[in-house]
Design a protein around this motif. Structure first.
Motif, mmCIF file in Angstrom:
data_model
loop_
_atom_site.group_PDB
_atom_site.id
_atom_site.type_symbol
_atom_site.label_atom_id
_atom_site.label_comp_id
_atom_site.label_asym_id
_atom_site.label_seq_id
_atom_site.Cartn_x
_atom_site.Cartn_y
_atom_site.Cartn_z
ATOM 1 N N CYS A 84 39.999 52.393 35.571
ATOM 2 C CA CYS A 84 40.309 51.170 36.302
ATOM 3 C C CYS A 84 39.968 49.931 35.469
ATOM 4 C CB CYS A 84 39.518 51.141 37.603
ATOM 5 S SG CYS A 84 39.675 52.637 38.607
ATOM 6 N N ARG A 85 40.414 48.787 35.958
ATOM 7 C CA ARG A 85 40.052 47.481 35.408
ATOM 8 C C ARG A 85 39.547 46.618 36.550
ATOM 9 N NH1 ARG A 85 39.429 47.833 30.124
ATOM 10 N NH2 ARG A 85 38.421 49.609 31.145
ATOM 11 N N TRP A 86 38.524 45.786 36.270
ATOM 12 C CA TRP A 86 38.013 44.918 37.318
ATOM 13 C C TRP A 86 37.448 43.629 36.733
ATOM 14 C CZ3 TRP A 86 32.924 43.750 36.666
ATOM 15 C CH2 TRP A 86 32.036 44.718 36.175
ATOM 16 N N PRO A 112 32.836 27.267 43.734
ATOM 17 C CA PRO A 112 33.976 27.847 44.449
ATOM 18 C C PRO A 112 35.299 27.533 43.751
ATOM 19 C CG PRO A 112 32.463 26.799 45.983
ATOM 20 C CD PRO A 112 31.999 26.414 44.599
ATOM 21 N N ILE A 113 36.096 28.560 43.556
ATOM 22 C CA ILE A 113 37.416 28.409 42.942
ATOM 23 C C ILE A 113 38.403 29.304 43.679
ATOM 24 C CG2 ILE A 113 36.492 27.892 40.644
ATOM 25 C CD1 ILE A 113 37.261 30.771 39.839
ATOM 26 N N ALA A 114 39.692 29.063 43.470
ATOM 27 C CA ALA A 114 40.722 29.951 44.009
ATOM 28 C C ALA A 114 40.725 31.253 43.212
ATOM 29 C CB ALA A 114 42.085 29.279 43.941
ATOM 30 N N LEU A 115 40.889 32.362 43.899
ATOM 31 C CA LEU A 115 40.838 33.659 43.242
ATOM 32 C C LEU A 115 41.948 33.836 42.216
ATOM 33 C CD1 LEU A 115 38.930 34.075 45.701
ATOM 34 C CD2 LEU A 115 39.835 36.408 45.875
ATOM 35 N N ASP A 116 43.065 33.135 42.408
ATOM 36 C CA ASP A 116 44.201 33.378 41.521
ATOM 37 C C ASP A 116 43.957 32.917 40.084
ATOM 38 O OD1 ASP A 116 44.365 30.597 41.890
ATOM 39 O OD2 ASP A 116 46.557 30.606 42.073
ATOM 40 N N ARG A 117 42.921 32.093 39.851
ATOM 41 C CA ARG A 117 42.678 31.617 38.493
ATOM 42 C C ARG A 117 42.541 32.786 37.516
ATOM 43 N NH1 ARG A 117 38.175 27.122 37.109
ATOM 44 N NH2 ARG A 117 39.471 26.079 38.663
ATOM 45 N N TYR A 118 41.887 33.845 37.960
ATOM 46 C CA TYR A 118 41.686 34.991 37.072
ATOM 47 C C TYR A 118 42.402 36.259 37.538
ATOM 48 C CZ TYR A 118 38.033 31.938 35.337
ATOM 49 O OH TYR A 118 37.355 30.863 34.824
ATOM 50 N N VAL A 119 42.753 36.303 38.801
ATOM 51 C CA VAL A 119 43.422 37.506 39.322
ATOM 52 C C VAL A 119 44.894 37.532 38.932
ATOM 53 C CG1 VAL A 119 44.074 38.757 41.414
ATOM 54 C CG2 VAL A 119 41.795 37.751 41.225
ATOM 55 N N LEU A 173 40.449 43.196 46.752
ATOM 56 C CA LEU A 173 39.692 41.958 46.601
ATOM 57 C C LEU A 173 38.467 42.018 47.500
ATOM 58 C CD1 LEU A 173 42.601 39.359 47.016
ATOM 59 C CD2 LEU A 173 41.650 40.183 44.850
ATOM 60 N N GLY A 174 37.369 41.442 47.045
ATOM 61 C CA GLY A 174 36.186 41.267 47.880
ATOM 62 C C GLY A 174 35.624 39.891 47.604
ATOM 63 N N PHE A 201 33.272 36.456 43.940
ATOM 64 C CA PHE A 201 34.314 37.405 44.357
ATOM 65 C C PHE A 201 34.516 38.501 43.328
ATOM 66 C CE2 PHE A 201 36.677 33.959 42.221
ATOM 67 C CZ PHE A 201 37.531 34.655 41.361
ATOM 68 N N PHE A 202 35.061 39.612 43.810
ATOM 69 C CA PHE A 202 35.413 40.784 43.011
ATOM 70 C C PHE A 202 36.920 41.014 43.114
ATOM 71 C CE2 PHE A 202 31.233 43.499 43.462
ATOM 72 C CZ PHE A 202 30.497 42.445 42.954
ATOM 73 N N ALA A 203 37.507 41.604 42.065
ATOM 74 C CA ALA A 203 38.889 42.070 42.119
ATOM 75 C C ALA A 203 38.987 43.325 41.264
ATOM 76 C CB ALA A 203 39.855 41.000 41.620
ATOM 77 N N HIS A 204 39.829 44.271 41.711
ATOM 78 C CA HIS A 204 39.863 45.599 41.090
ATOM 79 C C HIS A 204 41.278 46.152 41.137
ATOM 80 C CE1 HIS A 204 39.193 50.004 40.857
ATOM 81 N NE2 HIS A 204 38.005 49.740 40.335
ATOM 82 N N VAL A 205 41.731 46.751 40.035
ATOM 83 C CA VAL A 205 42.993 47.501 40.018
ATOM 84 C C VAL A 205 42.662 48.936 39.640
ATOM 85 C CG1 VAL A 205 44.542 45.558 39.637
ATOM 86 C CG2 VAL A 205 43.507 46.681 37.659
ATOM 87 N N ARG A 206 43.244 49.888 40.361
ATOM 88 C CA ARG A 206 42.779 51.273 40.281
ATOM 89 C C ARG A 206 43.728 52.160 39.487
ATOM 90 N NH1 ARG A 206 42.883 55.963 44.515
ATOM 91 N NH2 ARG A 206 41.187 57.283 43.757
#
Length: 256
Positions: free
Chosen positions: A2-4, A11-18, A46-47, A82-87
């Motif tokens: 996986c990648r995460w 505070p920022i919008a999640l899309d900056r890095y997602v 997303l978390g 926040f966390f983000a993960h692709v499996r």
């Protein structure tokens, strides 16, 4: 594998890095550069933390690159942590309960790793989950089982004041179960205030992990999220990264 990515700071919008950076997590879902699997299309998640003590979680079985909800959510959601993960699944079904991140109370966890011979070890690892926590076991992955077993080491009840020490002891216990087989554990963990990341492996090289300063905080990722690799620092194997709220980032040897 996986990648995460994990972020803690202003505070920022999640899309900056997602979704928006040049090597964003969505890009990595189709073209990972430092993974044994270039494609990570077996779901995503997303978390995030807001004004509530427990995290919000969104998980889906569709590939990250093909889900329009992900782009909309990550553009509108703002968070300080926040966390983000692709499996990329390694033997367990592609189901929503098997997607990361996983939450228990105020804790959030995601994982990129591998416990060899999981079918044989599953019952033993699940036996490490306290009875009162076992009802939270919704999926079939080693990742979720490891998380709940780790929560049972005193973290969920605040009985263990040092998460790094607890993780170190826990990893040593699981490594003993693995014997001569590979056990890889590159993971992120947070209680909503502090952020921790771990890069550990026995009988195989640990999966990649990097960090850099960002927005008065820290950005952690399986591999750099942009093309300027000079700004990223590799976390050494057998190490823990600690990012306390409002404090400096430190990287410590992981005694396990």
């Amino acid at each position: 594998m996986c990648r995460w990515m994990a972020y803690s700071g202003e505070p920022i919008a999640l899309d900056r890095y997602v979704t928006r950076s040049s090597h964003s997590l969505v890009v990595q879902s189709q073209k990972a550069l430092e993974s044994t699997m270039a494609m990570n299309g077996d779901g995503f998640g997303l978390g995030w933390y807001d004004d509530l003590p427990d995290p919000g979680v969104y998980r889906e079985i569709r590939p990250a690159w093909s889900d329009e909800n992900l782009r909309s959510l990550s553009r509108h959601l703002r968070s300080r942590l926040f966390f983000a993960h692709v499996r990329a699944a390694t033997g367990t079904p592609v189901t929503r309960p098997n997607c990361h991140p996983f939450a228990y109370g105020r804790w959030l966890f995601m994982h990129n790793g591998y416990l060899a011979n999981w079918i044989a070890l599953r019952r033993t690892v699940e036996g490490m989950i306290p009875d009162e926590m076992y009802g939270a076991r919704a999926g079939s992955t080693d990742s979720e089982a490891l998380f709940l077993a780790l929560m049972g080491q005193g973290l969920a009840e605040d009985a263990e004041p040092n998460p790094v020490a607890a993780v170190g002891r826990f990893l040593a216990r699981v490594a003993e179960l693995a014997g001569s087989d590979p056990f890889l554990f590159t993971a992120a963990l947070s209680d909503g205030v502090h952020l921790y990341a771990f890069r550990y492996g026995v009988n195989a090289r640990p999966n990649s992990l990097y960090y850099r300063a960002a927005q008065n905080g820290v950005l952690i990722a399986s591999e750099p999220l942009d093309d300027d690799r000079s700004t990223w620092i590799e976390v050494p194997p057998q190490s823990a990264l600690c990012a306390p709220s409002g404090g400096p980032v430190s990287v410590l040897p992981l005694a396990a």
